[in-house]
Design an enzyme around this catalytic site. Structure first.
Site, PDB file in Angstrom:
ATOM      1  CG  ASP A  79      -0.268  -0.202   2.486  1.00 35.28           C
ATOM      2  OD1 ASP A  79       0.804  -0.634   2.576  1.00 35.28           O
ATOM      3  OD2 ASP A  79      -0.448   0.602   3.466  1.00 35.28           O
TER       4      ASP A  79
ATOM      5  CD  GLU B 133       4.176   0.479   6.779  1.00 34.75           C
ATOM      6  OE1 GLU B 133       4.897   0.662   7.842  1.00 34.75           O
ATOM      7  OE2 GLU B 133       4.039   0.998   5.997  1.00 34.75           O
TER       8      GLU B 133
ATOM      9  CG  HIS C 209       4.966   9.120   3.116  1.00 37.17           C
ATOM     10  ND1 HIS C 209       4.354   8.994   4.425  1.00 37.17           N
ATOM     11  CD2 HIS C 209       5.134   7.914   2.776  1.00 37.17           C
ATOM     12  CE1 HIS C 209       4.208   7.772   4.977  1.00 37.17           C
ATOM     13  NE2 HIS C 209       4.654   7.120   3.681  1.00 37.17           N
TER      14      HIS C 209
HETATM   15 ZN   LIG Z   1       6.877   2.229   4.048  1.00 38.55          ZN
END
Ligand SMILES: [Zn+2]
Length: 396
Positions: A81, A146, A370
């Site tokens: 994910d 996760e 991210h």
């Molecule tokens: Zn990660």
């Protein structure tokens, strides 16, 4: 260089573009937490194409691909994910392009951490070609949820699927360093019960906002005095939300709640962290609790855990670490960097809750995780695939 390392590197190199293309396919399938169905199907397809001995899904929808039939079990883990794209304006191209250009694969999840997944599939392919030691099996896991709840998928594998490998390699990004721990974390909330009264006569009531505000300032001070560890660094605490309630905007607030993000270093546990906060609000009408996570996986299965993610480290001289250093030396003819993650990983369940040694070795730099314009060097993918394969071969 020894013969085995040479063969492994040659095969990793031979599958360079296949690895990059596999990663591009995974990146193109958007898979935020709880919505991993399509990417799980593609990862299974890639494992079958690589001629894994068995491929299946577990109850939460994580992919389990196995190579070998031995009793000893090494697991290599990649969560499949990713976080969402964030503000599109920060991206110079489409976030899910999976474009291969200038030696990189581009797109959300390339570093965190579908790159690890693509590299481990190639490692499995290499192991199928070279053959594993008889007594060994390698379980390659493409795990779910996760980003929302680190460790939940591995809690499920260990406690519900009853699978307990002798050790795990996490393929989260380490820029090809060997990682052996991370700070833990927990989420707490403190609720304050006040007494409402007319806003024109506040002395008749007990304002819950004031109670919460005092506690916030104490928490700011507490953050300065938390435990320090030479390897993992300092524990931390911060207020991440303040909510209040009142019968009217012309009344004394009778309710307040603060949300706390606590990062835990070595020597700090749920009990010590709870006790510190309880001490700050002792004698007040306040309650402190650790929050719980509970969500539905894409399979429909509901599962959860307490939002306590214990700190973990593996000893510097543990065989899992020294073996990794040996593998690195054999392949790349230099010394590895041994370090720790800044962020949290599935290691919190594997080592933190269940005491199974976990080490990290992953392609890509965690700074890209991210972030917009995420991309991963194909060279890293090739090196990581060689590392996982040789690690398994060195398990003898
Ligand atoms: Zn990660």
């Amino acid at each position: 260089m020894d013969k085995t390392a040479e063969k492994v590197l040659a095969l990793a190199e031979k599958y360079r573009s296949a690895t990059a293309e596999n990663l591009a396919r995974l990146v193109k399938l958007k898979s935020t937490s709880g919505k991993e169905q399509e990417v799980a199907a593609e990862l299974q397809r890639q494992m079958r194409e690589a001629r894994f001995d068995s491929v299946r899904l577990d109850g939460l929808g994580s992919v389990h691909g196995r190579v070998g039939h031995g009793k000893r079990l090494l697991a290599i883990d990649a969560h499949i994910d990713t976080v969402d794209q964030g503000n599109l304006e920060n991206w110079s191209e489409e976030p899910f392009s999976g474009r291969i250009r200038d030696g990189f694969v581009h797109g959300r999840g390339s570093v965190d951490q579908k790159g690890g997944a693509a590299a481990m599939v190639t490692a499995g392919r290499i192991l199928k070609e070279l053959g594993l030691p008889n007594e060994l099996s390698v379980l390659f896991t493409g795990t779910v949820m996760e980003e929302d709840c680190d460790g939940l998928c591995w809690k499920y594998i260990i406690e519900e699927e009853k699978i307990r490998p002798e050790m795990v390699i996490s393929t989260e990004p380490t820029a090809l360093g060997i990682y052996r721990g991370q700070r833990g974390r927990m989420e707490m909330q403190v609720s304050f019960k006040g007494l409402s009264a007319h806003g024109s006569a506040p002395e008749r009531g007990k304002n819950a906002i004031y109670m919460g505000a005092h506690a916030c300032l104490e928490i700011e001070k507490l953050n300065e005095h938390l435990h320090h560890d030479d390897f993992l660094g300092k524990g931390s605490i911060t207020v991440s939300e303040f909510v209040s309630g009142s019968p009217s905007l012309c009344a004394v607030a009778d309710f307040a709640r603060i949300h706390l993000d606590r990062r835990l270093t070595v020597g700090e546990t749920k009990e010590t962290a709870l006790a510190e906060v309880r001490a700050l609000v002792a004698g007040q009408p306040a309650s402190v609790e650790v929050l719980a996570y509970r969500e539905k996986a894409y399979t429909g299965k509901e599962y959860g855990m307490e939002k306590y993610y214990p700190t973990w480290t593996v000893e510097r001289n543990h065989p899992a670490v020294t073996r990794a250093e040996g593998v690195f030396r054999q392949l790349f003819n230099k010394e590895a960097r041994v370090d720790k993650w800044t962020f949290s990983t599935n290691g919190i369940a594997i080592t933190g809750i269940h005491g199974i040694p976990c080490i990290g070795f992953g392609p890509g730099d965690e700074v890209m995780a991210h972030a917009p314009n995420e991309k991963i060097a194909i060279d890293d993918l090739v090196k990581a695939s060689a590392f996982y394969a040789l690690y398994a071969l060195n398990m003898k």
